[in-house]
Design a protein around this motif. Structure first.
Motif, PDB file in Angstrom:
ATOM      1  N   PHE A 108       7.932   3.845  -1.746  1.00 39.63           N
ATOM      2  CA  PHE A 108       7.013   2.994  -0.988  1.00 39.63           C
ATOM      3  C   PHE A 108       6.114   2.171  -1.898  1.00 39.63           C
ATOM      4  O   PHE A 108       5.603   1.126  -1.505  1.00 39.63           O
ATOM      5  CB  PHE A 108       6.173   3.830  -0.016  1.00 39.63           C
ATOM      6  CG  PHE A 108       5.080   4.622  -0.662  1.00 39.63           C
ATOM      7  CD1 PHE A 108       3.802   4.105  -0.749  1.00 39.63           C
ATOM      8  CD2 PHE A 108       5.331   5.889  -1.175  1.00 39.63           C
ATOM      9  CE1 PHE A 108       2.782   4.831  -1.343  1.00 39.63           C
ATOM     10  CE2 PHE A 108       4.329   6.620  -1.770  1.00 39.63           C
ATOM     11  CZ  PHE A 108       3.048   6.094  -1.858  1.00 39.63           C
ATOM     12  N   THR A 109       5.945   2.592  -3.142  1.00 37.87           N
ATOM     13  CA  THR A 109       5.043   1.880  -4.055  1.00 37.87           C
ATOM     14  C   THR A 109       5.542   0.482  -4.410  1.00 37.87           C
ATOM     15  O   THR A 109       4.784  -0.313  -4.976  1.00 37.87           O
ATOM     16  CB  THR A 109       4.797   2.692  -5.340  1.00 37.87           C
ATOM     17  OG1 THR A 109       6.042   2.904  -6.000  1.00 37.87           O
ATOM     18  CG2 THR A 109       4.137   4.021  -5.024  1.00 37.87           C
ATOM     19  N   LEU A 110       6.775   0.158  -4.064  1.00 36.91           N
ATOM     20  CA  LEU A 110       7.254  -1.210  -4.299  1.00 36.91           C
ATOM     21  C   LEU A 110       6.481  -2.226  -3.465  1.00 36.91           C
ATOM     22  O   LEU A 110       6.521  -3.422  -3.741  1.00 36.91           O
ATOM     23  CB  LEU A 110       8.752  -1.321  -3.991  1.00 36.91           C
ATOM     24  CG  LEU A 110       9.677  -0.619  -4.976  1.00 36.91           C
ATOM     25  CD1 LEU A 110      11.128  -0.757  -4.533  1.00 36.91           C
ATOM     26  CD2 LEU A 110       9.501  -1.177  -6.367  1.00 36.91           C
ATOM     27  N   TYR A 111       5.775  -1.752  -2.447  1.00 42.09           N
ATOM     28  CA  TYR A 111       4.938  -2.635  -1.643  1.00 42.09           C
ATOM     29  C   TYR A 111       3.455  -2.459  -1.964  1.00 42.09           C
ATOM     30  O   TYR A 111       2.593  -2.806  -1.170  1.00 42.09           O
ATOM     31  CB  TYR A 111       5.225  -2.446  -0.144  1.00 42.09           C
ATOM     32  CG  TYR A 111       6.457  -3.203   0.244  1.00 42.09           C
ATOM     33  CD1 TYR A 111       6.401  -4.575   0.475  1.00 42.09           C
ATOM     34  CD2 TYR A 111       7.686  -2.575   0.322  1.00 42.09           C
ATOM     35  CE1 TYR A 111       7.544  -5.289   0.799  1.00 42.09           C
ATOM     36  CE2 TYR A 111       8.840  -3.288   0.643  1.00 42.09           C
ATOM     37  CZ  TYR A 111       8.747  -4.637   0.877  1.00 42.09           C
ATOM     38  OH  TYR A 111       9.882  -5.351   1.184  1.00 42.09           O
TER      39      TYR A 111
ATOM     40  N   PHE B 150      -1.454   0.164  -0.349  1.00 42.81           N
ATOM     41  CA  PHE B 150      -0.083   0.330   0.136  1.00 42.81           C
ATOM     42  C   PHE B 150       0.035   0.008   1.620  1.00 42.81           C
ATOM     43  O   PHE B 150       0.949   0.475   2.292  1.00 42.81           O
ATOM     44  CB  PHE B 150       0.408   1.744  -0.166  1.00 42.81           C
ATOM     45  CG  PHE B 150       0.437   2.037  -1.640  1.00 42.81           C
ATOM     46  CD1 PHE B 150       1.370   1.440  -2.459  1.00 42.81           C
ATOM     47  CD2 PHE B 150      -0.500   2.878  -2.209  1.00 42.81           C
ATOM     48  CE1 PHE B 150       1.391   1.687  -3.823  1.00 42.81           C
ATOM     49  CE2 PHE B 150      -0.497   3.136  -3.564  1.00 42.81           C
ATOM     50  CZ  PHE B 150       0.448   2.538  -4.379  1.00 42.81           C
ATOM     51  N   ILE B 151      -0.859  -0.850   2.122  1.00 43.38           N
ATOM     52  CA  ILE B 151      -0.844  -1.165   3.551  1.00 43.38           C
ATOM     53  C   ILE B 151       0.395  -1.942   3.968  1.00 43.38           C
ATOM     54  O   ILE B 151       0.729  -1.973   5.149  1.00 43.38           O
ATOM     55  CB  ILE B 151      -2.121  -1.911   3.997  1.00 43.38           C
ATOM     56  CG1 ILE B 151      -2.247  -3.245   3.274  1.00 43.38           C
ATOM     57  CG2 ILE B 151      -3.346  -1.051   3.813  1.00 43.38           C
ATOM     58  CD1 ILE B 151      -3.357  -4.130   3.817  1.00 43.38           C
ATOM     59  N   ASN B 152       1.103  -2.540   3.010  1.00 39.42           N
ATOM     60  CA  ASN B 152       2.322  -3.282   3.352  1.00 39.42           C
ATOM     61  C   ASN B 152       3.562  -2.387   3.400  1.00 39.42           C
ATOM     62  O   ASN B 152       4.626  -2.833   3.835  1.00 39.42           O
ATOM     63  CB  ASN B 152       2.545  -4.431   2.374  1.00 39.42           C
ATOM     64  CG  ASN B 152       1.486  -5.500   2.520  1.00 39.42           C
ATOM     65  OD1 ASN B 152       1.029  -5.775   3.627  1.00 39.42           O
ATOM     66  ND2 ASN B 152       1.078  -6.084   1.411  1.00 39.42           N
ATOM     67  N   ALA B 153       3.425  -1.147   2.962  1.00 42.58           N
ATOM     68  CA  ALA B 153       4.549  -0.206   3.051  1.00 42.58           C
ATOM     69  C   ALA B 153       4.686   0.254   4.503  1.00 42.58           C
ATOM     70  O   ALA B 153       3.702   0.437   5.207  1.00 42.58           O
ATOM     71  CB  ALA B 153       4.309   0.990   2.134  1.00 42.58           C
TER      72      ALA B 153
END
Length: 150
Positions: free
Chosen positions: A79-82, A93-96
């Motif tokens: 998820f950290t890719l977002y 990380f609100i975009n994950a």
């Protein structure tokens, strides 16, 4: 959907010091899912991964795809890719995507790749993992389904 592809000579994922997935020659996929991703993003990314030509042919040119060299896939949810680093020094990380949505699409991606005939190993969605990657090249490519060609 974002996928980091790393061309690998040998890689594995461990959870609690136990090997959960392991490959030799192939791709390690670090997979991130965002809120608006759908099956369309999954199908696009699976097609791109399956056809990405990152292996050398007999002339030393990167003309061969994973299927051409009999490679495998180690797929890791990440998820950290977002992560957004625009403000401050702690990523947001609100975009994950929410875990249920992300897990469903992550599983769908792995199944799409299996349907293409690839052997896919995985870690465990949401688990704390150690990923050991022997990157070949190094060769690292980013696929972002929101930047797909029209």
């Amino acid at each position: 959907m974002r996928i980091i592809i790393q061309k690998s000579l040998a890689s594995r994922v461990l959870i609690d010091d136990e090997v959960r997935g392991e490959i030799t020659k192939g791709f390690v996929l670090l997979v991130g899912v965002t809120h608006e991703d759908t099956m369309e993003d999954v199908v696009y990314c699976a097609r791109k991964v399956g056809n990405m030509r990152l292996f050398d042919d007999e002339d030393g040119k990167t003309n061969l795809a994973l299927k051409d060299v009999g490679g495998d896939i180690l797929s890791i949810s990440q998820f950290t890719l977002y992560g957004n680093t625009r403000k401050g020094n702690r990523p947001s990380f609100i975009n994950a995507a929410a875990p249920d949505h992300a897990s469903n699409l992550y599983d769908a991606l792995n199944n799409e790749l299996r349907d293409q005939g690839f052997h896919v190993e995985t870690g465990e969605f949401g688990a704390y993992m150690q990923v050991e990657i022997t990157n070949d090249g190094p060769m690292t490519i980013l696929i972002d389904s929101k930047q797909k060609d029209l």
